[in-house]
Design a protein around this motif. Structure first.
Motif, PDB file in Angstrom:
ATOM      1  N   HIS A 109      11.547   3.844  -3.444  1.00 31.12           N
ATOM      2  CA  HIS A 109      12.950   4.439  -3.293  1.00 31.12           C
ATOM      3  C   HIS A 109      13.481   4.592  -1.838  1.00 31.12           C
ATOM      4  O   HIS A 109      14.158   4.871  -1.791  1.00 31.12           O
ATOM      5  N   SER A 110      12.961   4.526  -0.766  1.00 27.20           N
ATOM      6  CA  SER A 110      12.406   4.417   0.261  1.00 27.20           C
ATOM      7  C   SER A 110      14.339   3.740   0.568  1.00 27.20           C
ATOM      8  O   SER A 110      14.134   2.401   0.397  1.00 27.20           O
ATOM      9  N   TYR A 111      14.667   4.412   1.120  1.00 30.76           N
ATOM     10  CA  TYR A 111      16.146   4.130   1.342  1.00 30.76           C
ATOM     11  C   TYR A 111      16.647   3.560   3.131  1.00 30.76           C
ATOM     12  O   TYR A 111      16.990   3.139   3.869  1.00 30.76           O
ATOM     13  N   SER A 112      15.111   3.007   3.986  1.00 28.01           N
ATOM     14  CA  SER A 112      15.050   2.461   5.281  1.00 28.01           C
ATOM     15  C   SER A 112      16.201   1.294   5.243  1.00 28.01           C
ATOM     16  O   SER A 112      16.176   0.528   4.262  1.00 28.01           O
ATOM     17  N   SER A 170       1.124  -1.089  -0.253  1.00 29.81           N
ATOM     18  CA  SER A 170       0.473   0.092   0.023  1.00 29.81           C
ATOM     19  C   SER A 170       0.505   1.084  -0.451  1.00 29.81           C
ATOM     20  O   SER A 170       1.688   1.073   0.436  1.00 29.81           O
ATOM     21  N   THR A 171       0.169   2.357  -0.573  1.00 27.63           N
ATOM     22  CA  THR A 171       1.133   2.843  -1.025  1.00 27.63           C
ATOM     23  C   THR A 171       0.976   4.525   0.114  1.00 27.63           C
ATOM     24  O   THR A 171       1.177   5.970   0.026  1.00 27.63           O
ATOM     25  N   GLU A 172      -0.237   4.549   0.285  1.00 27.80           N
ATOM     26  CA  GLU A 172      -1.250   5.481   1.397  1.00 27.80           C
ATOM     27  C   GLU A 172      -0.108   5.595   2.659  1.00 27.80           C
ATOM     28  O   GLU A 172       0.744   5.119   3.568  1.00 27.80           O
ATOM     29  N   ILE A 173       0.013   7.453   2.170  1.00 21.36           N
ATOM     30  CA  ILE A 173       1.013   8.124   4.236  1.00 21.36           C
ATOM     31  C   ILE A 173      -0.012   8.182   4.913  1.00 21.36           C
ATOM     32  O   ILE A 173      -1.047   8.223   4.837  1.00 21.36           O
ATOM     33  N   GLU A 174       0.963   7.229   6.074  1.00 23.96           N
ATOM     34  CA  GLU A 174      -0.679   7.509   7.641  1.00 23.96           C
ATOM     35  C   GLU A 174      -0.516   9.439   7.951  1.00 23.96           C
ATOM     36  O   GLU A 174      -0.973   9.957   8.389  1.00 23.96           O
ATOM     37  N   THR A 175       1.331   9.041   8.377  1.00 22.26           N
ATOM     38  CA  THR A 175       1.871  10.427   9.239  1.00 22.26           C
ATOM     39  C   THR A 175       2.921  11.182   8.817  1.00 22.26           C
ATOM     40  O   THR A 175       3.817  10.047   8.003  1.00 22.26           O
ATOM     41  N   ILE A 176       3.143  12.406   8.581  1.00 23.18           N
ATOM     42  CA  ILE A 176       4.313  13.136   8.163  1.00 23.18           C
ATOM     43  C   ILE A 176       4.813  13.371   9.507  1.00 23.18           C
ATOM     44  O   ILE A 176       4.445  14.313   9.595  1.00 23.18           O
ATOM     45  N   ASN A 177       6.471  13.793   9.351  1.00 26.38           N
ATOM     46  CA  ASN A 177       6.947  15.009  10.904  1.00 26.38           C
ATOM     47  C   ASN A 177       8.007  15.261  10.215  1.00 26.38           C
ATOM     48  O   ASN A 177       8.904  14.338   9.361  1.00 26.38           O
ATOM     49  N   SER A 212      13.137   7.570   5.770  1.00 29.53           N
ATOM     50  CA  SER A 212      12.819   8.679   6.808  1.00 29.53           C
ATOM     51  C   SER A 212      13.579   9.681   5.284  1.00 29.53           C
ATOM     52  O   SER A 212      14.809   8.796   5.081  1.00 29.53           O
ATOM     53  N   PHE A 213      13.640  10.848   5.228  1.00 31.32           N
ATOM     54  CA  PHE A 213      14.357  11.041   3.861  1.00 31.32           C
ATOM     55  C   PHE A 213      14.879  12.216   4.182  1.00 31.32           C
ATOM     56  O   PHE A 213      14.124  13.095   4.510  1.00 31.32           O
ATOM     57  N   HIS A 214      15.851  12.601   3.208  1.00 29.10           N
ATOM     58  CA  HIS A 214      17.721  13.473   3.547  1.00 29.10           C
ATOM     59  C   HIS A 214      16.224  14.636   2.820  1.00 29.10           C
ATOM     60  O   HIS A 214      15.815  14.534   1.824  1.00 29.10           O
ATOM     61  N   SER A 215      16.552  16.729   3.780  1.00 30.07           N
ATOM     62  CA  SER A 215      16.311  17.193   2.542  1.00 30.07           C
ATOM     63  C   SER A 215      16.638  16.960   1.265  1.00 30.07           C
ATOM     64  O   SER A 215      16.205  17.665   0.460  1.00 30.07           O
ATOM     65  N   LYS A 216      17.866  17.026   1.275  1.00 22.70           N
ATOM     66  CA  LYS A 216      18.189  17.560  -0.808  1.00 22.70           C
ATOM     67  C   LYS A 216      18.368  16.260  -1.063  1.00 22.70           C
ATOM     68  O   LYS A 216      18.273  16.404  -2.340  1.00 22.70           O
ATOM     69  N   TRP A 217      17.977  14.992  -0.457  1.00 18.92           N
ATOM     70  CA  TRP A 217      17.230  13.738  -1.516  1.00 18.92           C
ATOM     71  C   TRP A 217      15.663  14.386  -2.033  1.00 18.92           C
ATOM     72  O   TRP A 217      15.550  13.808  -2.957  1.00 18.92           O
ATOM     73  N   GLU A 225      16.267  19.096  12.747  1.00 15.16           N
ATOM     74  CA  GLU A 225      16.055  20.284  12.393  1.00 15.16           C
ATOM     75  C   GLU A 225      15.885  20.745  11.631  1.00 15.16           C
ATOM     76  O   GLU A 225      17.088  21.435  10.737  1.00 15.16           O
ATOM     77  N   LYS A 226      15.441  20.367  10.947  1.00 17.09           N
ATOM     78  CA  LYS A 226      14.487  20.310   9.590  1.00 17.09           C
ATOM     79  C   LYS A 226      14.916  19.418   8.400  1.00 17.09           C
ATOM     80  O   LYS A 226      15.322  20.388   7.192  1.00 17.09           O
ATOM     81  N   ASN A 227      16.252  19.120   8.625  1.00 13.46           N
ATOM     82  CA  ASN A 227      16.847  18.451   7.968  1.00 13.46           C
ATOM     83  C   ASN A 227      16.700  17.125   7.182  1.00 13.46           C
ATOM     84  O   ASN A 227      17.016  16.290   6.184  1.00 13.46           O
ATOM     85  N   ALA A 228      15.286  16.446   7.696  1.00 15.57           N
ATOM     86  CA  ALA A 228      14.590  14.951   7.010  1.00 15.57           C
ATOM     87  C   ALA A 228      13.139  15.360   7.293  1.00 15.57           C
ATOM     88  O   ALA A 228      12.982  16.137   7.927  1.00 15.57           O
ATOM     89  N   LEU A 229      13.212  14.444   6.575  1.00  8.64           N
ATOM     90  CA  LEU A 229      10.852  14.114   6.625  1.00  8.64           C
ATOM     91  C   LEU A 229      10.976  12.928   6.779  1.00  8.64           C
ATOM     92  O   LEU A 229      11.088  11.551   6.511  1.00  8.64           O
ATOM     93  N   SER A 230      10.205  12.662   7.527  1.00  5.85           N
ATOM     94  CA  SER A 230       9.694  10.894   8.382  1.00  5.85           C
ATOM     95  C   SER A 230       8.580  10.595   8.141  1.00  5.85           C
ATOM     96  O   SER A 230       7.772  11.424   8.189  1.00  5.85           O
TER      97      SER A 230
END
Ligand code: ZN
Length: 326
Positions: free
Chosen positions: A143-146, A49-56, A75-80, A60-65
């Motif tokens: 492309h998640s690199y978890s 399933s590709t549906e996203i439940e929560t975003i954070n 978790s994705f780095h802001s530059k990525w 220090e604003k460098n990553a999106l979980s």
């Protein structure tokens, strides 16, 4: 007579060895030299399933979980995220190719705002650049690199060695009429490196129809299709009556064709020999690595070159490829 055709295919090359016993006029089997887990990747991705439940926004604003509804975390780095933006200014929507000038993007990027759009994709703005970024939920999941996703990809692309004597068999008629059979054919090629297709019409060059069902043809020094038949004055060992020992094809090429198709057109009941035997060289290499580590090191570290020099051909050739590598 035998027709041989090579095709390009989006999977990694690997070594396979073919052994043909001595005979007068033929051998059989469809032969693949390649396999890779990409087919599995595609199938497993579509089941998630590709549906996203929560975003954070984190670190220090460098990553999106992100947390998906299926429980997966990433978790994705802001530059990525900036480099993977799928908006119209960054990505050509029909070709999916990147069209944005990467060298103009600031080296340091922090997240300014992150929102979810109506269709569930992620909209992003960065503090250091005026840009309305879009990342699709499918792209993020795929492309998640978890650690979990990387482990899954490692497991899905792990080689399966072919050590038993069974060759998977499918009907060409079924492959043409059923997507399930077509998928199974691709899986056998990808996972086991070999599959026997029955019911293929014994027509000259019909093999092209089979190969182009899944790939485009690769031209070689023999042309697109090579007819293998016994000749008197042989320019190639394949045209003789004698047995061909286990061998790999196209070692002289820098990039070998991905899949090789062998099509038996004629095989008389009175003929003795002519069987085609295959071994899984990946498995042999693995056993050799364990049992003969010093020799294995020599084979993999000492440079050598495959060459074929034949000036007597109608079209003279002088080929050489870099050393074999793992
Ligand atoms: Zn963009």
């Amino acid at each position: 007579m035998l027709s041989v055709v090579r095709a390009s295919y989006a999977v990694r090359n690997l070594l396979s060895a073919v052994y043909r016993t001595g005979s007068s006029n033929s051998c059989q089997l469809s032969h693949s030299k390649s396999r890779h887990g990409f087919i599995k990747n595609i199938s497993s991705f579509h089941k998630r399933s590709t549906e996203i439940e929560t975003i954070n926004v984190a670190h220090e604003k460098n990553a999106l979980s992100l947390k998906w509804k299926n429980g997966e975390l990433a978790s994705f780095h802001s530059k990525w995220l900036r480099f993977n933006c799928r908006c119209d200014k960054c990505t050509n929507q029909t070709s999916s190719s990147w069209i944005w000038p990467a060298h103009k993007v600031p080296l340091d990027l922090t997240l300014k705002s992150v929102n979810t759009s109506d269709n569930g994709d992620i909209n992003i703005q960065w503090n250091e650049e005026e840009h309305e970024g879009i990342l699709t939920k499918e792209h993020l999941l795929q492309h998640s690199y978890s650690e979990e996703n990387r482990r899954r990809l490692r497991d899905e692309t792990k080689l399966q060695f072919q050590t038993d004597m069974t060759v998977a068999e499918l009907s060409w008629r079924d492959v043409q009429s059923s997507e399930d059979s077509l998928y199974r054919w691709l899986r056998y090629i990808g996972d086991q490196g070999i599959c026997l297709l029955t019911d293929v019409p014994a027509e000259h060059h019909y093999i092209k129809n089979v190969a182009t069902k899944i790939a485009s043809l690769t031209g070689t020094l023999y042309g697109e299709i090579l007819d293998v038949k016994v000749l008197k004055n042989v320019i190639n060992a394949a045209y003789g009556r004698q047995a061909l020992l286990f061998h790999t094809d196209f070692g002289i090429y820098e990039a070998q064709p991905g899949v090789q198709f062998l099509h038996c057109l004629k095989f008389d009941d009175t003929v003795l020999g002519g069987e085609t035997l295959f071994v899984d060289l990946y498995h042999i290499a693995e056993v050799f690595r364990t049992d003969y580590p010093e020799e294995f090191r020599t084979l993999t570290e000492v440079p050598f070159t495959f060459t074929r020099i034949h000036y007597a051909r109608d079209a003279p050739v002088s080929y050489g490829s870099p050393p074999a590598s793992l």
